[in-house]
Design a protein around this motif. Structure first.
Motif, short mmCIF file in Angstrom:
data_model
loop_
_atom_site.label_atom_id
_atom_site.label_comp_id
_atom_site.label_asym_id
_atom_site.label_seq_id
_atom_site.Cartn_x
_atom_site.Cartn_y
_atom_site.Cartn_z
N HIS A 1 5.98 4.50 13.33
CA HIS A 1 6.28 5.03 12.00
C HIS A 1 7.78 5.01 11.73
O HIS A 1 8.22 4.78 10.61
CB HIS A 1 5.74 6.45 11.85
CG HIS A 1 6.47 7.48 12.63
ND1 HIS A 1 6.42 7.54 14.01
CD2 HIS A 1 7.31 8.48 12.24
CE1 HIS A 1 7.18 8.55 14.43
NE2 HIS A 1 7.72 9.12 13.38
N ARG A 2 8.58 5.24 12.80
CA ARG A 2 10.04 5.23 12.63
C ARG A 2 10.53 3.81 12.35
O ARG A 2 11.47 3.61 11.58
CB ARG A 2 10.70 5.81 13.88
CG ARG A 2 12.15 6.26 13.67
CD ARG A 2 12.23 7.39 12.67
NE ARG A 2 13.54 8.04 12.65
CZ ARG A 2 13.87 9.00 11.82
NH1 ARG A 2 13.00 9.42 10.91
NH2 ARG A 2 15.07 9.54 11.84
N TYR A 3 9.91 2.85 12.99
CA TYR A 3 10.23 1.44 12.73
C TYR A 3 10.06 1.14 11.23
O TYR A 3 10.93 0.54 10.60
CB TYR A 3 9.31 0.56 13.57
CG TYR A 3 9.43 -0.93 13.32
CD1 TYR A 3 10.28 -1.71 14.10
CD2 TYR A 3 8.70 -1.55 12.32
CE1 TYR A 3 10.38 -3.09 13.88
CE2 TYR A 3 8.79 -2.91 12.09
CZ TYR A 3 9.63 -3.68 12.88
OH TYR A 3 9.74 -5.03 12.65
N MET A 4 8.93 1.56 10.66
CA MET A 4 8.68 1.30 9.25
C MET A 4 9.65 2.06 8.36
O MET A 4 10.13 1.52 7.35
CB MET A 4 7.24 1.68 8.89
CG MET A 4 6.15 0.99 9.72
SD MET A 4 6.26 -0.81 9.72
CE MET A 4 6.03 -1.16 8.00
N SER B 1 2.47 3.28 9.01
CA SER B 1 3.53 4.20 8.60
C SER B 1 3.24 5.62 9.07
O SER B 1 2.35 5.86 9.88
CB SER B 1 3.72 4.13 7.09
OG SER B 1 4.14 2.83 6.72
N ALA B 2 4.01 6.56 8.53
CA ALA B 2 3.96 7.95 9.00
C ALA B 2 2.75 8.68 8.42
O ALA B 2 2.03 8.18 7.56
CB ALA B 2 5.25 8.66 8.61
N VAL C 1 13.73 -6.73 8.00
CA VAL C 1 14.27 -5.87 6.95
C VAL C 1 14.07 -6.51 5.57
O VAL C 1 13.70 -5.84 4.62
CB VAL C 1 15.76 -5.57 7.19
CG1 VAL C 1 16.38 -4.84 6.01
CG2 VAL C 1 15.91 -4.74 8.46
N GLN C 2 14.32 -7.81 5.50
CA GLN C 2 14.20 -8.51 4.21
C GLN C 2 12.74 -8.57 3.76
O GLN C 2 12.46 -8.48 2.57
CB GLN C 2 14.75 -9.93 4.35
CG GLN C 2 14.87 -10.68 3.04
CD GLN C 2 16.08 -10.26 2.24
OE1 GLN C 2 16.99 -9.66 2.78
NE2 GLN C 2 16.08 -10.55 0.95
N GLY D 1 0.81 -1.22 0.00
CA GLY D 1 0.00 0.00 0.00
C GLY D 1 0.83 1.26 0.00
O GLY D 1 0.28 2.36 0.11
N GLN D 2 2.15 1.14 -0.15
CA GLN D 2 3.03 2.31 -0.11
C GLN D 2 3.51 2.63 -1.52
O GLN D 2 4.41 1.98 -2.06
CB GLN D 2 4.20 2.06 0.83
CG GLN D 2 3.73 1.89 2.28
CD GLN D 2 4.87 1.98 3.27
OE1 GLN D 2 5.86 1.28 3.18
NE2 GLN D 2 4.71 2.86 4.24
N TYR D 3 2.90 3.65 -2.10
CA TYR D 3 3.20 4.07 -3.46
C TYR D 3 4.00 5.36 -3.45
O TYR D 3 3.80 6.21 -2.58
CB TYR D 3 1.90 4.31 -4.24
CG TYR D 3 1.15 3.06 -4.60
CD1 TYR D 3 1.27 2.50 -5.88
CD2 TYR D 3 0.32 2.41 -3.69
CE1 TYR D 3 0.57 1.35 -6.23
CE2 TYR D 3 -0.37 1.26 -4.03
CZ TYR D 3 -0.25 0.73 -5.30
OH TYR D 3 -0.93 -0.41 -5.64
#
Length: 799
Positions: A664-667, A572-573, A561-562, A393-395
């Motif tokens: 959000h920082r984690y993502m 997210s943010a 991470v992978q 969902g992150q474009y």
């Protein structure tokens, strides 16, 4: 815009294939020649430019709004399908709009009509002057033009480039047809292109060859060399030259106007034999494309030796191969030579293109198909990135708002796919996704190449979709299918009928499964994975990893991470929820459509993009009002996800976001490390557990006893990282990675925690055993240095 009264001039369209069926609308040298011709006669010629193409309907409406007398498309084999789709859409919008195709490839279409192209006419020769005359006349008078074929009269013929047959006496003045044209304007943006010759002249004159005289070519070349931007100057048309004397004359001009960046030229294998090896080595050629129309020439030891000598004499040069369809058909002869060149390092991945003559398919044997797949570039990262954007969902912000990018289709809707009206709903660079729940059988189909010049493989699941959309005269975008392998649980991603060689394998599994004890020691992950938060147990496991990150300032398991968290936009943010721009859709069994997988519907199949977008925006606005997002303490860091999975209420979501303010920082850090591990050597082979990150809850130089005191005065685009104890600074707004001293790292960590100046000096004294005066001096000097480097302005520092 029906009943539009057309004005004068022309609108030019040139689509560029950036990769496999992913396009932008840009400029070309042919279009610049036409604009120069119109300008010299006081006419109007507009160029349609668009880096982020929307739907075909949007493009058609924008093009028609220019109000030109003629819409002219420069059509190439790779853009044939898109140009045909645009013409159909333009004609649906207004049947009276006048559409013309032009270009070297179109100039070779004779006696046949490309299948339902939707164009009114096809230019066979001289597009500059002919387009001018057509723009000044009514359509009824077009039949008198000898170099124009009206729709219904043009067919695709064999388009192999044959040797031109003419005598030296015929070479002279008649062939200097390019001298009669006005010089094109300088290209805007990177890249310089000049032309020695083309094939857009009258067929009666040496089979359409037009050439510059040497003096005019020198003038055009000097003009481009003067404005050089550091990239090689592309010189078109040397491969068309059939006179050794003329070719050497043109190459001498290149030597006279040599630039530091060099030239990119194309030569045929026959022409290569006309040039002495020392002469070739003396030319500042950065990229040489060898045109191979005969498999015998490709297998010639002399050709191989000449190119080996050239690459030995010139450092950092690149050889590319363009294979004609005839060479590909001789697969048993071509494949061994191709493998030999590949093994010898003469060519590498991405150094091969294929020239195909028409829309018919050309079958390939298995060995040739495998080699062509490797040499033409392998899997397409742009298509894979698009698929990952769909799953997460992150474009990228620049692609939002110009039509739906991806639609997940269930099996029962394949037959009626045209009801979605992709021309109006989906962006041109979009894809249908057949998810793993659909019945998608993978089979070893027939390998072939078609008009796009890339290796493909017939796939049974693709054919019904292609047929359905073609029947309804809809443009066929990409279609991806998730093929589940029951044996190992991995999913293979198949992209339309493209055969990229090695399959793209993805692990699709629930987050709790990934976090099981057996995987704890696998610190660097096991490949590309999509981690799904399908049930409360998955969410609990995810939050456990987030809490560990907040405590320790590092990731401890490779999948963090992978892997890619499905629907990670939810965590997210601020600004990361894209629902109002509606980049993805899911079709459900009952015909409903949702904006996120497993969430409530926003409409039904057949609803327009505008209607779906309005409904999604209204629901989002209503949700934020119900939650009180505008007055919430984390409004600046929360993505404010509108559509939640069935097991989660809005109160639970808000509670999780407030309890984990660094979620959000984690993502952000997980995404950052993906990129750094892929593109930066220092991160590539490091154990993920050896990478630390500075947070408000965890610092690595600043003692943990220093609690946060106020708002951070280090902006969010700065990331303080540690690799094996070495502090580094990554600037996300500029993509820079810098080494830091421990003192600089401490100051930045103090800024992350919002420490006062007094607390900062005390921390410096404690960590570096300095007295108060030394600590004050150190803090001031570091502050000045950070300001000087453009990292942190003095105005942001606490007073």
């Amino acid at each position: 815009m029906y009943g539009f009264t057309y004005g004068d001039g022309i609108t030019l369209i040139h689509f560029k294939a950036q990769s496999s069926r992913l396009y932008t609308a840009g400029d070309s040298l042919n279009c610049r020649y036409i604009r120069a011709h119109f300008k010299s006669r006081g006419g109007n010629a507009a160029q349609y430019i668009e880096a982020s193409l929307g739907t075909l309907q949007d493009c058609a409406e924008e093009i028609e709004s220019f109000g030109s007398a003629i819409v002219a498309l420069e059509v190439e084999p790779q853009t044939y399908s898109l140009c045909r789709g645009l013409c159909r859409t333009l004609k649906r919008l207004d049947p009276d709009i006048r559409i013309i195709w032009f270009g070297e490839w179109v100039g070779k279409l004779r006696d046949m009509d490309p299948a339902d192209a939707g164009a009114d006419a096809f230019i066979m020769a001289g597009p500059e002057s002919l387009l001018w005359r057509l723009s000044e006349s009514d359509k009824e008078s077009w039949r008198s033009e000898s170099d124009l074929k009206l729709a219904g009269e043009v067919y695709i013929e064999e388009m192999h480039q044959e040797a031109f047959s003419y005598t030296e006496a015929e070479i002279e003045e008649d062939l200097y047809l390019l001298d009669r044209l006005s010089s094109p304007e300088a290209a805007k943006g990177p890249g310089c292109t000049v032309r020695w010759a083309d094939l857009q002249g009258e067929i009666s004159k040496s089979k359409g060859l037009r050439r510059y005289s040497a003096s005019r070519f020198a003038r055009e070349l000097q003009q481009e060399a003067n404005r050089g931007d550091g990239s090689p100057i592309v010189v078109e048309g040397f491969e068309l030259e059939q006179s050794p004397q003329r070719l050497l004359q043109g190459l001498d001009v290149l030597r006279e106007y040599a630039t530091d960046s060099g030239f990119e030229i194309a030569l045929s294998s026959e022409q290569l034999g006309w040039i002495e090896p020392e002469r070739l080595a003396a030319l500042n050629i950065a990229v040489l494309e060898l045109i191979v129309t005969d498999s015998d020439a490709f297998r010639s030891p002399e050709t191989r030796n000449r190119l080996t000598h050239w690459k030995t004499c010139r450092a950092n040069v690149r050889l590319r191969i363009k294979l004609d369809e005839k060479s590909v058909l001789s697969g048993q002869e071509t494949a061994p030579a191709l493998r030999d060149w590949l093994n010898a390092g003469l060519i590498g991945q991405g150094d091969l293109t294929i020239r195909v003559n028409g829309p018919e398919k050309t079958k390939l044997d298995a060995e040739t198909a495998e080699l062509l797949s490797v040499c033409t570039g392998g899997s397409d990262p742009a298509l894979l990135n698009g698929y990952l954007a769909f799953k997460t969902g992150q474009y990228p912000p620049q692609v939002l708002g110009s039509g739906v990018k991806h639609i997940a289709v269930s099996e029962e809707h394949v037959a009626g796919l045209a009801r979605l009206e992709p021309d109006q709903l989906m962006g041109i660079n979009s894809a249908f996704i057949l998810n793993e729940n659909s019945v998608c059988k993978s089979e070893k189909g027939e390998k072939y190449i078609d008009i796009e010049g890339v290796v493909k493989q017939t796939r049974e699941w693709y054919r019904p979709i292609d047929h359905e959309l073609e029947q309804q005269r809809q443009y066929v975008p990409h279609v991806h299918a998730e093929i589940r392998n029951a044996a190992d649980g991995m999913t293979r991603l198949e992209m339309s009928e493209f055969d990229f060689g090695s399959p793209v394998e993805i692990g699709l599994r629930n987050y709790r499964e990934a976090s099981e004890p057996a995987d704890k020691e696998n610190a660097n992950g096991r490949g590309l994975e999509i981690l799904q938060l399908a049930q409360p147990a998955d969410l609990d496991a995810f939050m456990e990893d987030v809490e560990a990150f907040e405590r320790e300032g590092r990731f401890v398991r490779g999948y963090q991470v992978q892997g890619y968290v499905a629907d990670s936009c939810r965590w997210s943010a601020a600004g990361q929820c894209p629902i109002k721009q509606l980049p993805r859709l899911y079709t459900e069994a009952d015909g409903e459509v949702s904006g996120c997988g497993g969430c409530s519907a926003i409409g039904r199949i057949g609803d327009s993009y505008d209607a779906l977008q309005r409904e999604a925006a209204a629901i989002s606005t209503r949700e934020q009002l119900l939650r009180g997002c505008d007055g919430c303490e984390i409004r600046d860091t929360c993505s404010k996800c509108t559509f939640l999975p069935g097991y989660m209420t809005r109160d639970q979501y808000c509670d999780l976001r407030k309890r984990h303010v660094l979620l959000h920082r984690y993502m952000q850090v997980a995404q950052l490390l993906k990129g750094l591990r892929q593109y930066t050597a220092v991160f590539r082979d490091i154990d993920i557990r050896e990478i630390g990150v500075s947070l408000r809850t965890c610092t690595h130089v600043l003692p943990a006893s220093y609690a946060s005191e106020g708002d951070a005065w280090v902006p969010d685009h700065l990331f303080v990282l540690f690799v094996g104890g070495q502090p580094l600074l990554y600037q996300a707004n500029g993509g820079k990675l810098l080494k830091l001293s421990p003192l600089m790292a401490l100051v930045l960590e103090a800024g992350i925690k919002g420490l006062s100046e007094m607390s900062l000096r005390r921390a410096i004294s404690e960590v570096f055993k300095a007295d108060e005066a030394q600590a004050e001096t150190a803090a001031r000097q570091v502050g000045l240095k950070l300001d000087e480097m453009g990292i942190l302005s003095a105005s942001r520092r606490a007073s």
